[in-house]
Design a protein around this motif. Sequence first.
Motif: not given
Length: 255
Positions: A213-221
Amino acid sequence: MLFDSHAHIDDSRFDSDQAETIERARENGVTGIINIGADMASSARSVALAKAYQGIYAAVGIHPHDAKSVAEADYDQLAEWVNKEAKVVAIGEIGLDYYYDLSPRDVQQTVFIRHIDLARQLGKPIIIHDRDAHGDVMSIVKKEAKGVIGVFHCYSGSLEMAKEVIKLGFYVSFAGPVTFAKSAKLKEIAAAVPLERLLVETDSPYLTPHPYRGRRNEPAHVRLVAEEVARLRGLSLEAVAEATTNNVKQLFSIS
């Protein structure tokens, strides 16, 4: 085998590593991504992404934030994309946003209804954005979306509303917030929604799940979202991954 049912990897935050982001997703077991349009420019980018990469599909539509800027010709262009591009699988994201109110509410409603009608004509499902507008969204869906199916993305309503959504033939999708410690109500809903009506998503680059949380999200997550849903339901990650992937394929007619 995971499927991120809602991402925005055409966003400028992926400009420097878009290909690497897609590869990281694959390395984490994500076999499919639906990239979602939010205005005409991002819809065009979504179509281009779907054409360029195996396993990526597109949705095209205009977010309620931009409802005030919709031109009549835009609906024709959306229809053209759907009719010409096999990997355009839905109309979205569309709906109502009363949190920011970046477009007048009556205009948001009119544009939402027009998109629903377009989806009906084209035989495509819809992807619904609903923020602080539960009553009006449900009223419009009940009145205007007969014969149309779709998904309430990044679900934020009540359990009672989720039951209504499912009765109407719609799916419910969960994103990063289901992993947050303070999301007790959302966790309860994720545990209760019938597995055959449940999707998982990232909404990348937004709503990054714990512990990133607080970082850029991406599909791997999306794996983290699926893991939390599995924990809440007492199931294996594999069972949730298989079910939600099958649900995406059924909803969006992906073979």
